[in-house]
Design a protein around this motif. Structure first.
Motif, mmCIF file in Angstrom:
data_model
loop_
_atom_site.group_PDB
_atom_site.id
_atom_site.type_symbol
_atom_site.label_atom_id
_atom_site.label_comp_id
_atom_site.label_asym_id
_atom_site.label_seq_id
_atom_site.Cartn_x
_atom_site.Cartn_y
_atom_site.Cartn_z
ATOM 1 N N ILE A 99 0.804 -1.218 0.000
ATOM 2 C CA ILE A 99 0.000 0.000 0.000
ATOM 3 C C ILE A 99 0.836 1.266 0.000
ATOM 4 C CG2 ILE A 99 -0.247 0.449 2.470
ATOM 5 C CD1 ILE A 99 -3.136 0.214 -0.051
ATOM 6 N N VAL A 100 2.120 1.171 0.369
ATOM 7 C CA VAL A 100 2.973 2.354 0.453
ATOM 8 C C VAL A 100 4.190 2.168 -0.453
ATOM 9 C CG1 VAL A 100 2.245 2.760 2.848
ATOM 10 C CG2 VAL A 100 4.331 1.455 2.398
ATOM 11 N N ASP A 101 4.974 3.204 -0.544
ATOM 12 C CA ASP A 101 6.227 3.142 -1.295
ATOM 13 C C ASP A 101 7.160 2.140 -0.601
ATOM 14 O OD1 ASP A 101 8.580 3.517 -2.610
ATOM 15 O OD2 ASP A 101 8.801 5.650 -2.117
ATOM 16 N N ARG A 102 7.452 1.044 -1.286
ATOM 17 C CA ARG A 102 8.260 -0.011 -0.672
ATOM 18 C C ARG A 102 9.676 0.457 -0.371
ATOM 19 N NH1 ARG A 102 5.693 -4.195 -5.029
ATOM 20 N NH2 ARG A 102 3.821 -4.721 -3.830
ATOM 21 N N ARG A 103 10.185 1.341 -1.175
ATOM 22 C CA ARG A 103 11.516 1.883 -0.899
ATOM 23 C C ARG A 103 11.514 2.628 0.431
ATOM 24 N NH1 ARG A 103 13.190 7.075 -1.393
ATOM 25 N NH2 ARG A 103 15.453 7.443 -1.549
ATOM 26 N N ARG A 104 10.515 3.471 0.633
ATOM 27 C CA ARG A 104 10.447 4.230 1.880
ATOM 28 C C ARG A 104 10.247 3.298 3.073
ATOM 29 N NH1 ARG A 104 6.449 9.229 1.918
ATOM 30 N NH2 ARG A 104 8.007 9.819 0.341
ATOM 31 N N LEU A 105 9.393 2.286 2.906
ATOM 32 C CA LEU A 105 9.175 1.323 3.977
ATOM 33 C C LEU A 105 10.461 0.581 4.307
ATOM 34 C CD1 LEU A 105 7.077 -0.030 5.838
ATOM 35 C CD2 LEU A 105 6.652 -1.685 3.999
ATOM 36 N N GLY A 106 11.211 0.193 3.275
ATOM 37 C CA GLY A 106 12.486 -0.473 3.505
ATOM 38 C C GLY A 106 13.485 0.427 4.208
ATOM 39 N N LEU A 107 13.496 1.707 3.829
ATOM 40 C CA LEU A 107 14.401 2.652 4.478
ATOM 41 C C LEU A 107 14.083 2.807 5.961
ATOM 42 C CD1 LEU A 107 14.907 5.621 1.971
ATOM 43 C CD2 LEU A 107 16.694 4.299 3.091
ATOM 44 N N ILE A 108 12.796 2.998 6.264
ATOM 45 C CA ILE A 108 12.390 3.225 7.653
ATOM 46 C C ILE A 108 12.692 2.004 8.511
ATOM 47 C CG2 ILE A 108 10.406 3.626 9.158
ATOM 48 C CD1 ILE A 108 9.181 5.306 6.888
ATOM 49 N N SER A 109 12.337 0.818 8.003
ATOM 50 C CA SER A 109 12.560 -0.393 8.794
ATOM 51 C C SER A 109 14.055 -0.688 8.945
ATOM 52 C CB SER A 109 11.835 -1.584 8.162
ATOM 53 O OG SER A 109 12.190 -1.747 6.799
ATOM 54 N N SER A 110 14.859 -0.445 7.907
ATOM 55 C CA SER A 110 16.308 -0.641 8.023
ATOM 56 C C SER A 110 16.915 0.355 9.002
ATOM 57 C CB SER A 110 16.978 -0.492 6.653
ATOM 58 O OG SER A 110 16.581 -1.518 5.776
ATOM 59 N N LEU A 111 16.412 1.587 8.956
ATOM 60 C CA LEU A 111 16.898 2.596 9.900
ATOM 61 C C LEU A 111 16.555 2.192 11.335
ATOM 62 C CD1 LEU A 111 18.280 5.336 10.195
ATOM 63 C CD2 LEU A 111 16.023 6.412 10.002
ATOM 64 N N GLY A 112 15.354 1.616 11.520
ATOM 65 C CA GLY A 112 14.969 1.143 12.849
ATOM 66 C C GLY A 112 15.878 0.034 13.336
ATOM 67 N N SER A 113 16.188 -0.930 12.461
ATOM 68 C CA SER A 113 17.096 -2.012 12.844
ATOM 69 C C SER A 113 18.481 -1.479 13.190
ATOM 70 C CB SER A 113 17.202 -3.031 11.708
ATOM 71 O OG SER A 113 15.966 -3.675 11.487
ATOM 72 N N CYS A 114 18.953 -0.510 12.427
ATOM 73 C CA CYS A 114 20.264 0.092 12.686
ATOM 74 C C CYS A 114 20.270 0.792 14.044
ATOM 75 C CB CYS A 114 20.612 1.074 11.572
ATOM 76 S SG CYS A 114 22.239 1.844 11.730
ATOM 77 N N ALA A 115 19.202 1.549 14.336
ATOM 78 C CA ALA A 115 19.116 2.257 15.615
ATOM 79 C C ALA A 115 19.087 1.276 16.788
ATOM 80 C CB ALA A 115 17.869 3.140 15.628
ATOM 81 N N LEU A 116 18.412 0.138 16.617
ATOM 82 C CA LEU A 116 18.352 -0.856 17.684
ATOM 83 C C LEU A 116 19.720 -1.474 17.942
ATOM 84 C CD1 LEU A 116 14.968 -2.533 16.694
ATOM 85 C CD2 LEU A 116 15.407 -1.186 18.754
ATOM 86 N N SER A 117 20.490 -1.696 16.883
ATOM 87 C CA SER A 117 21.843 -2.210 17.074
ATOM 88 C C SER A 117 22.733 -1.182 17.777
ATOM 89 C CB SER A 117 22.458 -2.601 15.726
ATOM 90 O OG SER A 117 21.775 -3.696 15.157
ATOM 91 N N VAL A 118 22.536 0.092 17.451
ATOM 92 C CA VAL A 118 23.274 1.149 18.146
ATOM 93 C C VAL A 118 22.903 1.167 19.629
ATOM 94 C CG1 VAL A 118 23.559 3.647 18.352
ATOM 95 C CG2 VAL A 118 23.574 2.581 16.095
ATOM 96 N N ALA A 119 21.604 0.971 19.918
ATOM 97 C CA ALA A 119 21.161 0.939 21.319
ATOM 98 C C ALA A 119 21.793 -0.234 22.070
ATOM 99 C CB ALA A 119 19.637 0.850 21.369
ATOM 100 N N LEU A 120 21.864 -1.392 21.414
ATOM 101 C CA LEU A 120 22.520 -2.540 22.044
ATOM 102 C C LEU A 120 23.986 -2.241 22.342
ATOM 103 C CD1 LEU A 120 21.139 -5.612 20.042
ATOM 104 C CD2 LEU A 120 20.865 -5.191 22.486
ATOM 105 N N SER A 121 24.664 -1.643 21.375
ATOM 106 C CA SER A 121 26.076 -1.340 21.557
ATOM 107 C C SER A 121 26.284 -0.321 22.670
ATOM 108 C CB SER A 121 26.662 -0.814 20.241
ATOM 109 O OG SER A 121 28.032 -0.538 20.372
ATOM 110 N N ALA A 122 25.445 0.716 22.684
ATOM 111 C CA ALA A 122 25.570 1.744 23.720
ATOM 112 C C ALA A 122 25.336 1.157 25.106
ATOM 113 C CB ALA A 122 24.582 2.878 23.441
ATOM 114 N N ALA A 123 24.315 0.295 25.216
ATOM 115 C CA ALA A 123 24.037 -0.327 26.512
ATOM 116 C C ALA A 123 25.194 -1.203 26.964
ATOM 117 C CB ALA A 123 22.749 -1.149 26.423
ATOM 118 N N ALA A 124 25.797 -1.923 26.019
ATOM 119 C CA ALA A 124 26.937 -2.785 26.375
ATOM 120 C C ALA A 124 28.137 -1.948 26.802
ATOM 121 C CB ALA A 124 27.295 -3.675 25.192
ATOM 122 N N PHE A 125 28.391 -0.845 26.099
ATOM 123 C CA PHE A 125 29.499 0.028 26.492
ATOM 124 C C PHE A 125 29.279 0.617 27.891
ATOM 125 C CE2 PHE A 125 30.797 0.407 21.945
ATOM 126 C CZ PHE A 125 32.159 0.189 22.131
ATOM 127 N N ALA A 126 27.986 0.914 28.192
ATOM 128 C CA ALA A 126 27.656 1.524 29.483
ATOM 129 C C ALA A 126 27.540 0.505 30.610
ATOM 130 C CB ALA A 126 26.352 2.312 29.363
#
Length: 500
Positions: A99-126
């Motif tokens: 129903i939506v632009d698949r490129r935009r959906l892929g970008l948003i979901s990939s960005l979300g996965s990237c942010a979650l990995s950053v959160a994991l790394s930050a929590a581990a560093f802390a």
């Protein structure tokens, strides 16, 4: 006398590659989609890197949970927190992708996965080592993956020509297998050397490749092609919107296509790359109408399931996969088999787990023949039966090398069936249904093996591991044989005239 020189060089060029080289190229993986489509090449490379990163993170999370709790049950909950969101949001992620632009959906979901990995790394560093936090991140990662995967898979038919679709799916299977093989090995190495934070940080960096590939894609609005046998084609083989002179709506006399979703011409450039002139307003208006119509509709999971139930070839493709995954999937028995049959330990279990993936990788490397096959339905049936037969024979082995060999053969057969099934889903489905069907595919791939492991474990407890494994393999062969007899049209499915 030295024969080198202009005449000698010309003679060697005229001869071309030798018979052995030509035969090798016929069987080695077809790289044409990577050569011919820059968009697919970037998407494939980005996904391959990110798959390896995700597999690293999956192992690192399991290791960290065990390090915190010293509980195998707690580690098992990691799989549960990943599995449930994947099952639920796989269907709805596919509906959203239709129903939506698949490129935009892929970008948003990939960005979300990237942010979650950053959160994991930050929590581990802390030093923030809370198990509930890890469970929450894993669940959110599963949601992002469930939304991203249908959108990404539904893009592939828009990035490569139909004759390269089978090769593109074989390459995609290499992406998945490389992550399965390399990710855990690299993850264990990185965690051992640099700690959990290093593995999570590498995963976040790996996602940047996928983000870049998505960002470079053109817009990917779902088409409104109806329920014809091929997306955008009528029953007579003409393209929807094609006039009697063979030109496509929005296509100029010079053959340039406006509004195509296949490549960069989606921006409605002319053949020379110049912006469209005012004479193309009709084509632009048609594209805008498609987009507004897509936005007006609400995504419906029920419509996708109803479509699947009413299309015999697609339905049979899914059922055949369930036969293999539910009836003959003995992975839960590998630890017991390693000890009881082979006198091994955890390392032996690791070999048993890796063998099907190695077979799948070899199957993908030598997948060049697949693009020349037209009877996709027959190949799927044969591959599923081969999976069942290999598993059945594995249940009779008591020599480790022989068991590994038949597990590798099973993995190769699974790769073949998966590649042809994906091609069938993409080629025989209208574009506006591809996301939902890929969502169902995710649910089958995620849920089928879990049911199969539960069934194998239950039967093994009541009887023996050998009976559970061999009996399951035989049941798979019998089931797929009955399917071939009941739905004969599936075996006659022809890729030159794909019908759902």
């Amino acid at each position: 006398m030295d024969a080198a020189g202009p005449d000698g060089d010309d003679a060697r060029e005229a001869v071309g590659p030798g018979p052995a080289t030509a035969a090798g190229r016929r069987f080695l993986v077809d790289l044409a989609p990577l050569r011919d489509s820059a968009d697919f090449r970037r998407l494939w490379a980005g996904n391959t890197v990110s798959w390896i990163g995700q597999a690293m993170t999956a192992l690192a999370v399991s290791l960290q949970v065990y390090d915190i709790t010293r509980s195998s049950f707690s580690v098992g909950l990691v799989g549960l927190f990943s599995f449930v969101p994947l099952m639920i949001f796989g269907l709805y992620g596919g509906a959203i992708a239709d129903i939506v632009d698949r490129r935009r959906l892929g970008l948003i979901s990939s960005l979300g996965s990237c942010a979650l990995s950053v959160a994991l790394s930050a929590a581990a560093f802390a030093g923030f080592d809370r198990v509930w936090f890890l469970y929450a991140i894993v669940a959110l990662q599963a949601v992002c993956g469930a939304v991203n995967s249908p959108a990404r898979s539904a893009m592939i038919p828009r990035l490569v020509p139909p004759e390269q679709l089978q090769a593109a799916n074989a390459l995609t299977s290499m992406t998945i297998t490389s992550g399965t093989l390399m990710g855990p090995m690299l993850g264990g190495l990185v965690v051992g050397v640099g700690g959990y934070q290093s593995a999570y940080l590498i995963d976040a960096v790996a996602f940047s490749f996928s983000l870049y590939a998505m960002w470079r894609l053109p817009a990917m609005l779902p088409g409104r092609t109806g329920d014809g046998p091929v997306a955008g084609h009528g029953g007579d083989g003409t393209v929807a919107g094609q006039g009697g002179d063979g030109t496509v709506a929005g296509q100029g006399g010079d053959g340039t296509v406006r509004g195509s979703g296949r490549d960069r011409t989606v921006k409605e450039r002319g053949g020379d790359g110049a912006p469209p002139d005012r004479g193309e307003d009709g084509a632009q208006a048609g594209q805008a109408s498609v987009a507004s119509g897509a936005r007006a509709r609400r995504p419906s999971v029920v419509d996708g399931l109803r479509f699947l139930a009413s299309r015999p070839n697609l339905r049979t493709a899914f059922v055949s996969d369930l036969c293999a995954m539910v009836l003959a999937h003995p992975r839960a028995l590998y630890p017991a088999v390693a000890v009881l049959w082979y006198g091994g330990d955890a390392k032996t279990t690791g070999l048993l787990v890796a063998a099907p993936a190695c077979g799948a990788m070899l199957g993908a490397v030598f997948s060049g023949w697949q693009g020349r096959v037209r009877g996709h339905g027959a190949v799927i049936l044969i591959a599923v039966a081969a999976w069942g037969a290999a598993i059945a024979v594995f249940g009779l082995t008591r020599e480790l090398w022989l068991g590994l060999l038949f597990l590798a053969l099973a993995g190769c057969a699974d790769m073949v069936s998966m590649a042809f099934r994906n091609t069938m889903l993409q080629a025989a489905s209208p574009d506006e249904m591809r996301g939902r069907l890929q969502g169902v595919f995710i649910v089958v791939v995620a849920g089928g093996p879990r049911l199969g492991e539960f069934l194998a474990g239950s039967v093994a407890d009541l009887t023996s591991p050998g009976f559970a494994i061999t009996g399951g393999g035989v049941a798979c062969v019998v089931a797929v044989s009955l399917m071939a007899l009941k739905w004969r049209g599936f075996a006659r499915y022809d890729a030159r005239n794909p019908r759902p």
